[in-house]
Design a protein around this motif. Sequence first.
Motif, mmCIF file in Angstrom:
data_model
loop_
_atom_site.group_PDB
_atom_site.id
_atom_site.type_symbol
_atom_site.label_atom_id
_atom_site.label_comp_id
_atom_site.label_asym_id
_atom_site.label_seq_id
_atom_site.Cartn_x
_atom_site.Cartn_y
_atom_site.Cartn_z
ATOM 1 N N GLY A 874 0.824 -1.215 0.000
ATOM 2 C CA GLY A 874 0.000 0.000 0.000
ATOM 3 C C GLY A 874 0.839 1.237 0.000
ATOM 4 N N ASP A 875 1.218 1.713 1.193
ATOM 5 C CA ASP A 875 2.057 2.913 1.271
ATOM 6 C C ASP A 875 3.363 2.657 2.014
ATOM 7 O OD1 ASP A 875 1.154 2.605 3.828
ATOM 8 O OD2 ASP A 875 0.486 4.664 4.103
ATOM 9 N N LYS A 876 3.623 1.415 2.419
ATOM 10 C CA LYS A 876 4.865 1.124 3.129
ATOM 11 C C LYS A 876 6.088 1.451 2.275
ATOM 12 C CE LYS A 876 3.705 -0.601 7.172
ATOM 13 N NZ LYS A 876 4.116 0.109 8.398
ATOM 14 N N GLY A 877 5.942 1.327 0.955
ATOM 15 C CA GLY A 877 7.057 1.660 0.071
ATOM 16 C C GLY A 877 7.453 3.115 0.157
ATOM 17 N N PHE A 878 6.498 3.968 0.564
ATOM 18 C CA PHE A 878 6.792 5.389 0.759
ATOM 19 C C PHE A 878 7.280 5.675 2.177
ATOM 20 C CE2 PHE A 878 3.154 5.823 -2.405
ATOM 21 C CZ PHE A 878 3.992 5.994 -3.495
ATOM 22 N N THR A 879 6.590 5.077 3.175
ATOM 23 C CA THR A 879 6.848 5.430 4.569
ATOM 24 C C THR A 879 7.886 4.552 5.251
ATOM 25 O OG1 THR A 879 5.035 4.005 5.322
ATOM 26 C CG2 THR A 879 4.484 6.293 4.795
ATOM 27 N N THR A 880 8.017 3.318 4.790
ATOM 28 C CA THR A 880 9.019 2.398 5.340
ATOM 29 C C THR A 880 9.745 1.768 4.167
ATOM 30 O OG1 THR A 880 7.356 1.909 7.037
ATOM 31 C CG2 THR A 880 9.352 0.589 7.097
ATOM 32 N N PRO A 881 10.486 2.559 3.390
ATOM 33 C CA PRO A 881 11.057 2.066 2.122
ATOM 34 C C PRO A 881 12.033 0.919 2.299
ATOM 35 C CG PRO A 881 11.965 4.213 2.698
ATOM 36 C CD PRO A 881 10.834 3.981 3.639
ATOM 37 N N GLU A 882 12.612 0.788 3.493
ATOM 38 C CA GLU A 882 13.570 -0.295 3.685
ATOM 39 C C GLU A 882 12.904 -1.665 3.559
ATOM 40 O OE1 GLU A 882 12.529 1.213 7.918
ATOM 41 O OE2 GLU A 882 12.649 1.965 5.859
ATOM 42 N N LEU A 883 11.604 -1.745 3.837
ATOM 43 C CA LEU A 883 10.889 -3.018 3.669
ATOM 44 C C LEU A 883 10.811 -3.390 2.194
ATOM 45 C CD1 LEU A 883 9.206 -5.352 4.810
ATOM 46 C CD2 LEU A 883 7.189 -3.862 4.690
ATOM 47 N N ASN A 884 10.462 -2.435 1.359
ATOM 48 C CA ASN A 884 10.423 -2.650 -0.085
ATOM 49 C C ASN A 884 11.822 -2.946 -0.631
ATOM 50 O OD1 ASN A 884 9.880 -0.705 -3.027
ATOM 51 N ND2 ASN A 884 8.990 -2.684 -2.624
ATOM 52 N N ASP A 885 12.812 -2.206 -0.136
ATOM 53 C CA ASP A 885 14.203 -2.424 -0.560
ATOM 54 C C ASP A 885 14.633 -3.865 -0.273
ATOM 55 O OD1 ASP A 885 14.143 0.270 -1.086
ATOM 56 O OD2 ASP A 885 15.431 0.847 0.582
ATOM 57 N N HIS A 886 14.325 -4.317 0.940
ATOM 58 C CA HIS A 886 14.760 -5.654 1.367
ATOM 59 C C HIS A 886 14.046 -6.742 0.585
ATOM 60 C CE1 HIS A 886 16.333 -8.685 4.124
ATOM 61 N NE2 HIS A 886 15.108 -9.190 4.199
ATOM 62 N N ALA A 887 12.743 -6.576 0.417
ATOM 63 C CA ALA A 887 11.956 -7.613 -0.269
ATOM 64 C C ALA A 887 12.397 -7.796 -1.716
ATOM 65 C CB ALA A 887 10.477 -7.263 -0.201
ATOM 66 N N LEU A 888 12.842 -6.696 -2.338
ATOM 67 C CA LEU A 888 13.185 -6.742 -3.768
ATOM 68 C C LEU A 888 14.689 -6.638 -4.005
ATOM 69 C CD1 LEU A 888 10.329 -4.505 -5.255
ATOM 70 C CD2 LEU A 888 10.406 -6.990 -4.993
ATOM 71 N N ARG A 889 15.486 -6.986 -3.003
ATOM 72 C CA ARG A 889 16.936 -6.811 -3.108
ATOM 73 C C ARG A 889 17.557 -7.653 -4.215
ATOM 74 N NH1 ARG A 889 15.369 -9.896 0.987
ATOM 75 N NH2 ARG A 889 16.462 -11.784 1.606
ATOM 76 N N ASN A 890 16.897 -8.733 -4.613
ATOM 77 C CA ASN A 890 17.441 -9.606 -5.660
ATOM 78 C C ASN A 890 16.692 -9.483 -6.979
ATOM 79 O OD1 ASN A 890 19.335 -10.780 -3.820
ATOM 80 N ND2 ASN A 890 17.704 -12.079 -3.012
ATOM 81 N N LEU A 891 15.782 -8.509 -7.088
ATOM 82 C CA LEU A 891 14.934 -8.434 -8.274
ATOM 83 C C LEU A 891 15.724 -8.040 -9.520
ATOM 84 C CD1 LEU A 891 12.124 -8.518 -9.586
ATOM 85 C CD2 LEU A 891 11.834 -6.115 -8.911
ATOM 86 N N LYS A 892 16.579 -7.056 -9.417
ATOM 87 C CA LYS A 892 17.233 -6.508 -10.603
ATOM 88 C C LYS A 892 18.033 -7.566 -11.352
ATOM 89 C CE LYS A 892 19.560 -2.333 -12.150
ATOM 90 N NZ LYS A 892 20.063 -0.990 -11.727
ATOM 91 N N SER A 893 18.766 -8.374 -10.627
ATOM 92 C CA SER A 893 19.577 -9.395 -11.302
ATOM 93 C C SER A 893 18.695 -10.445 -11.978
ATOM 94 C CB SER A 893 20.505 -10.078 -10.290
ATOM 95 O OG SER A 893 19.765 -10.702 -9.252
ATOM 96 N N ALA A 894 17.491 -10.660 -11.441
ATOM 97 C CA ALA A 894 16.609 -11.688 -11.994
ATOM 98 C C ALA A 894 15.903 -11.235 -13.266
ATOM 99 C CB ALA A 894 15.578 -12.094 -10.942
ATOM 100 N N VAL A 895 15.713 -9.913 -13.439
ATOM 101 C CA VAL A 895 14.928 -9.419 -14.579
ATOM 102 C C VAL A 895 15.759 -8.556 -15.522
ATOM 103 C CG1 VAL A 895 12.817 -9.490 -13.197
ATOM 104 C CG2 VAL A 895 14.099 -7.343 -13.345
ATOM 105 N N GLN A 896 17.073 -8.609 -15.401
ATOM 106 C CA GLN A 896 17.917 -7.666 -16.127
ATOM 107 C C GLN A 896 17.813 -7.799 -17.644
ATOM 108 O OE1 GLN A 896 21.968 -8.335 -14.926
ATOM 109 N NE2 GLN A 896 21.834 -10.555 -15.136
ATOM 110 N N HIS A 897 17.422 -8.994 -18.141
ATOM 111 C CA HIS A 897 17.318 -9.129 -19.597
ATOM 112 C C HIS A 897 15.894 -8.867 -20.101
ATOM 113 C CE1 HIS A 897 15.908 -13.048 -18.258
ATOM 114 N NE2 HIS A 897 15.481 -13.319 -19.480
ATOM 115 N N CYS A 898 14.999 -8.462 -19.212
ATOM 116 C CA CYS A 898 13.636 -8.105 -19.614
ATOM 117 C C CYS A 898 13.548 -6.597 -19.840
ATOM 118 C CB CYS A 898 12.627 -8.507 -18.536
ATOM 119 S SG CYS A 898 12.600 -10.271 -18.156
ATOM 120 N N GLU A 899 12.615 -6.196 -20.690
ATOM 121 C CA GLU A 899 12.398 -4.772 -20.925
ATOM 122 C C GLU A 899 11.142 -4.265 -20.238
ATOM 123 O OE1 GLU A 899 12.477 -3.788 -25.046
ATOM 124 O OE2 GLU A 899 14.392 -4.793 -25.410
ATOM 125 N N GLU A 900 10.340 -5.184 -19.699
ATOM 126 C CA GLU A 900 9.071 -4.793 -19.105
ATOM 127 C C GLU A 900 8.662 -5.819 -18.068
ATOM 128 O OE1 GLU A 900 4.563 -3.664 -20.679
ATOM 129 O OE2 GLU A 900 5.763 -5.154 -21.761
#
Length: 935
Positions: A874-900
């Motif tokens: 909901g809004d935790k990504g704005f108010t508690t961004p470290e939760l979003n950061d932690h949950a998605l810490r491995n996302l970039k490497s997994a989707v790096q060859h995707c464009e969308e």
Amino acid sequence: MSLPATFISAVEHLVPGDRRFDDPLSTLAFGTDASFYRLIPKLVVRVEAELEVVELLKLAGAHQVPVTFRAAGTSLSGQAISDSVLIVLGDNWNGREIRGEGTQIRLQPGVIGAQANAVLAPFQRKIGPDPASINACKIGGIVANNASGMCCGTAQNTYHTLAGIRLVLADGTVLDSEDPLSVTRFFATHADLLAQLGELGKQTRANSALAAKIRHKYRLKNTTGLSLNALVDFDQPLDILSHLMVGSEGTLGFISAVTYNTVPDHPHKASALLVFPDVESCCRAVTVLKQQPVSAVELLDRRSLRSVQDKPGMPEWVKGLSNSACALLIESRAASQSLLHEQLQLIMASIADFPLEKQVDFSEDPAVYNLLWKIRKDTFPAVGAVRQTGTTVIIEDVTFPIEQLAEGVNRLLTLFDKHGYDEAIIFGHALEGNLHFVFTQGFDSEAEKTRYSAFMDDVTQLVAVEFGGSLKAEHGTGRNMAPFVELEWGHEAYQLMWQIKRLLDPQGILNPDVVLSDDPQIHLKHLKPLPAADAIIDKCIECGFCEPVCPSKGLTLSPRQRIVIWRDIQAKQRAGIDTRELEAAYQYQGIDTCAATGLCAQRCPVGINTGDLVRQLRGRDANKQRSADWLANNFHRTMQGARVMLHVANGARLLMGAPLLSRTSAAISKASQGRVPQWSPAMPQPLQCLQLPAAIEDSRPRVVYLAACVSRAMGPAATDTEQMPLLDKTRALLEKGGFQVVFPAELDSLCCGQPFASKGYSEQAERKKQELIDALLKASRGGLDPIYCDTSPCTLRLLENGLDSRLKLHDPVKFIREQLLDRLDIRPQKKPVAVHVTCSTQHLGEAQGLIDIVRRCTNEVVIPEGIHCCGFAGDKGFTTPELNDHALRNLKSAVQHCEEGISTSRTCEIGLSQHGGIDYHGLVYLLDRVSQPRA
């Protein structure tokens, strides 16, 4: 006794502070595993590299400090806890290497068992062990406990499928059995140890009586004590050492990698349930089935069937079974359907003469066999769910020689009656004579402890002495059976185990009192309290199955740990102990950083949604009722305010530039403790005031479009390749499909109530929900027209706790799947697309539906491993961004060859875009791009 100051100082230089824990909240949280024991560690260290383990063991040896290794903590016998130093695996133990077209796989100890099987699935292979906890337990624990499971038997456990191992001994020495250089070095530095192991093996094989006993014991499933079969199965010291590590439960060394010989994972399977009139005929059938092409045969006694007979979806006939009935759940698998059918004929012919009380024939239909296996899987949690608050659930794990299985079952039933365990049930892996029995036990009085002690004395005498069986078949010895190892194995074999322990751990610092203990009462000490805390969580058995899907695990607390701490707070308060310091820590660790999305409930054996507890606790602190009332009563102004805030943020971006604004807003957000949202480049641009077209009646089928409040306020990010707002894109796609789109009246005043519910304002949340339901009834002409909600969390919110039966509400996936796809011609694109299945989509049962739709739209679909919840919440990504950061810490490497990337929640897409480095959009964007109206 406290840890030596010199040891602590050395550890501080070795491991960063954010991976060392000695505060009361953290040590209590980590002091809990799935067993009914608890020890509070003095220090918890999260290790991220083998070298850290090496240095920690050297320090532990130098300072005589005991250490215990911990993977997932799903073990049931007390082998993953410590009152000294607990060494916990961090994120960086997730390596895997597939070899020989999947015939082998090398795994680091942090890989979850189900993840290993997922990467092997394209090769139609899997690892041999298949414990019930495979979705949560890790390879380190699977190897260290020699875990097996329903289909594994003895032939496919870790011991028998081990191809190689990398380990760290108590003195810090690393040995990799697959690395010739490592082996050469080890022979040079540890020649004496290897010689002694070789001599022990030689003496054991020469002792014909002892060797025969060992071979006899291991024709059964057996994890009691150390793996003495290594001494008779191998003559090379390196092989002996490698196989001794299997099932050693962290008492002989640390396992940093293992290579498995994999086994076939046949794609064709069928299951049947046969109910026999009594235990005797049921067990006789097991001995016949042992010779047939079956992959699993699970026994369920009448008590276990009774425990699940009232559950939703259970067949009505279960209630009518006789009191003496006993069932077998049988599964057969094959590489082809024709071979499977041959096997099924052989199986049924072999037991054709047995009398049956009820029969569900073999079925290949997933709906049928999943229901049958649900009966089996629900038995353990069924006992846990009905237990008295304050008691624990104990699941014991014994093996009888299969030819004596019937007598063993009946004798266990007699012991239940003798000791007053009326709720106890029996089920298990019948092909191996492996029975689990489950009962509830309180430890809050001496009388209850005495009852448990007497019962265990009788059980161990029955199984180990009278029947020559094993006291632990697959759950590991732990502290639970350590006092009874000598009873089962005899003095000679028991002393041999101690020789091995002292040879490999001469200082006795590795997991003391586990597997081998000098304390005959260790199984009655350090018993874990389960005090009443709240009806929402009192049924929790602290198994840890919830942890892999929790976005805050590793940042703060997991659901299991939230429950542990809240139980402790409540117990302390009842005892008159000041809990203010603990509660202050829990506010952030337990409440503020919980996403409260409820994925934990899907994994929980008893269905606990820890998010419900957190929302309740937030409601306790929700003291701005007047403000909440005003926002609810003037929601259109709330929407205007949201757009104004987005306008201000967008203006600041244009004025300051994205990099400076990002740094500045992060500082302001931190200083305001999250009250001021943090800006990121993925922040949406504002939509203008809502102007919806007037409905034009025509012959097209109508659909009511419920645009969620986020869709009405948030446009695409400034850098997004798609600049059409979701609302306009959705309307255009629906019209492309031939629908007439209508909107509820006064849409900008409507809300499902989710923003209020998540903050603890339940009264306002329910009021807004009812207002929206009334508006939808009117817009849909009393439920005549389907309703399309463009955001999955809002759909789920409306459907929870019942929705007016007249309304036909769909989330994007369900509507597209059921009503839109057949109206479109789709030409899939070649570019790969990442898919994020939101928590609400999972709760709605549409996860596979979303994946299937995307697969129709593109030639390659990427589903990032291990990302179950994005943590934006909901809004935790704005108010508690470290939760979003932690949950998605491995996302970039997994989707790096995707464009969308594709999802079904606008707020989730903000965090996904930011951390994935690609634009995430609603599903409708992709579908619109690749589709044309069907002629």
